[in-house]
Write an enzyme that holds these catalytic residues in place. Structure first.
Site, PDB file in Angstrom:
ATOM      1  N   VAL A 104      11.921   6.984  10.872  1.00 34.79           N
ATOM      2  CA  VAL A 104      11.138   5.843  10.403  1.00 34.79           C
ATOM      3  C   VAL A 104      10.668   5.061  11.621  1.00 34.79           C
ATOM      4  O   VAL A 104      11.478   4.683  12.479  1.00 34.79           O
ATOM      5  CB  VAL A 104      11.968   4.943   9.469  1.00 34.79           C
ATOM      6  N   LYS A 105       9.375   4.825  11.694  1.00 39.63           N
ATOM      7  CA  LYS A 105       8.814   4.093  12.829  1.00 39.63           C
ATOM      8  C   LYS A 105       8.882   2.593  12.567  1.00 39.63           C
ATOM      9  O   LYS A 105       8.386   2.111  11.553  1.00 39.63           O
ATOM     10  CB  LYS A 105       7.377   4.522  13.085  1.00 39.63           C
ATOM     11  N   ILE A 106       9.477   1.866  13.519  1.00 37.66           N
ATOM     12  CA  ILE A 106       9.597   0.417  13.448  1.00 37.66           C
ATOM     13  C   ILE A 106       9.030  -0.163  14.740  1.00 37.66           C
ATOM     14  O   ILE A 106       9.386   0.297  15.831  1.00 37.66           O
ATOM     15  CB  ILE A 106      11.068  -0.019  13.285  1.00 37.66           C
TER      16      ILE A 106
ATOM     17  N   LEU B  48       7.367   8.596  10.079  1.00 37.57           N
ATOM     18  CA  LEU B  48       6.567   7.837   9.107  1.00 37.57           C
ATOM     19  C   LEU B  48       6.764   6.362   9.398  1.00 37.57           C
ATOM     20  O   LEU B  48       7.893   5.893   9.532  1.00 37.57           O
ATOM     21  CB  LEU B  48       7.014   8.166   7.681  1.00 37.57           C
TER      22      LEU B  48
END
Length: 369
Positions: A138-140, A107
């Site tokens: 978690v997409k960064i 996400l």
């Protein structure tokens, strides 16, 4: 053995670049997992916007949120997080069986925060807490501001999918950021064995950008740059994670940050629809595929184990020829990153702002319909 299973036997995991409530509720995704076609899921704002606004799957969930007076943005996050939680639960057995190696669901933080380190980290923490699943990633984005957020998130125990990587230069910084995060955990006396990360290296858009700059007499270079770039990046990966710095962390339970090949759907219809799959096979990697690419792989893909390590000299020659033509890879990839942040997504429109308008229409429809 299907083609996805053949990739897994060669050391590569297939993740699905798609999520929609209907796939979760009607058993389709569960079937894909059971048939070992996919071992994880990636998502982005565009995928969710399309899922929410172009299907009736969310009507029942939307109405109570609209009546509660939530903003369009909060409605989006509520719906998206619910899907991510459901998908994570479907993949949880695989996550456990694989020793926390696969079964992840990604996400993304808001692309609007790409140049804000503290805000990116704060949203990563919030999403991690709200989803509350150990197999969340978690997409960064791998912007300059994103790099310290990546280290801090890893140090905080958050699994991270680093996205928007185009260049080997930036990829080296991403690997360093990951290792810094692990080292910070060691310094704090925290365990490493529960932390996973992938580095999403974008592929097909490199060819789209470079092919457009090639003249007819240079046609032999079309469709070559992206694969060359990825193969050399994989060589960089092997060097970094074979070095003493990581070996020390591995002895404490640290995991390799796997390269993930993203944007693997062929944009040019003249190219094979599995070009960016069969040419990028190697151990300790992931390939996330949109639906049409996965379908093509399962239908007619022919897996060549370790194709990532083929013709490295030819890869270097390709980039040298491009530079001789005045096409410098670092300049091209810098441009792609800038476009990816501004768009604010490197994938095709509609983009992040549009789901807000769409959600507002959905709210209005919920009250009137």
């Amino acid at each position: 053995m299907n083609a996805s299973q053949a990739l897994h036997a060669a050391g590569q995991s297939v993740w699905y670049d798609n999520i929609q409530r209907g796939l979760l509720d009607n058993g389709v995704m569960a079937g894909m997992i059971a048939r070992e076609e996919i071992r994880g899921v990636t998502s982005n704002p565009t995928i969710f916007m399309n899922a929410i606004t172009k299907s009736a799957d969310y009507a029942d969930g939307l109405l109570p949120l609209a009546k509660a007076g939530l903003s369009a943005q909060e409605i989006f996050w509520q719906l998206a997080i619910a899907d991510i939680q459901t998908a994570a639960d479907l993949f949880r057995p695989l996550y456990d069986q694989s020793g926390k190696g696969d079964g992840f669901v990604s996400l993304e933080v808001s692309p609007y925060l790409a140049h804000e380190t503290d805000a990116t980290l704060a949203e990563a923490r919030q999403l991690w807490q709200r989803v509350d699943r150990p197999n969340l990633m978690v997409k960064i984005p791998a912007t300059k501001a994103g790099l310290p957020a990546i280290s801090a998130a890893i140090a905080a125990g958050i699994n991270v999918n680093v996205t928007l990587i185009f260049s080997r230069t930036r990829y080296a910084e991403v690997m360093d950021a990951y290792l810094q995060g692990l080292e910070q955990r060691v310094a704090a006396g925290l365990p490493l064995d529960s932390i996973s990360s992938v580095a999403s290296f974008f592929v097909s858009r490199v060819d789209s950008k470079i092919d457009a700059r090639l003249r007819d007499q240079d046609a032999h270079l079309r469709g070559k740059a992206a694969i060359a770039n990825a193969r050399l990046a994989y060589a960089d990966f092997k060097e970094v994670f074979a070095a003493e710095r990581f070996q020390t962390l591995e002895a404490r339970g640290g995991r390799v940050q796997r390269p993930l090949w993203a944007s693997t759907g062929a944009k040019n219809p003249a190219y094979s629809d599995v070009l960016y799959v069969v040419e990028l096979v190697g151990p300790q990697t992931v390939n996330t595929m949109p639906p049409q690419t996965l379908a093509a792989l399962l239908d007619h893909g022919r897996v060549r184990p370790a194709s990532l390590e083929e013709d490295l000299d030819a890869a270097r020659q390709t980039l040298a020829e491009l530079q001789a033509l005045g096409i410098v890879m670092d300049a091209v990839t810098d441009e792609l990153e800038d476009e990816g942040v501004k768009s604010p997504r490197t994938r095709s429109p509609p983009c992040w702002p549009r789901w807000k308008r769409a959600a507002r229409l959905l709210v209005e429809n919920a009250f009137t319909g």
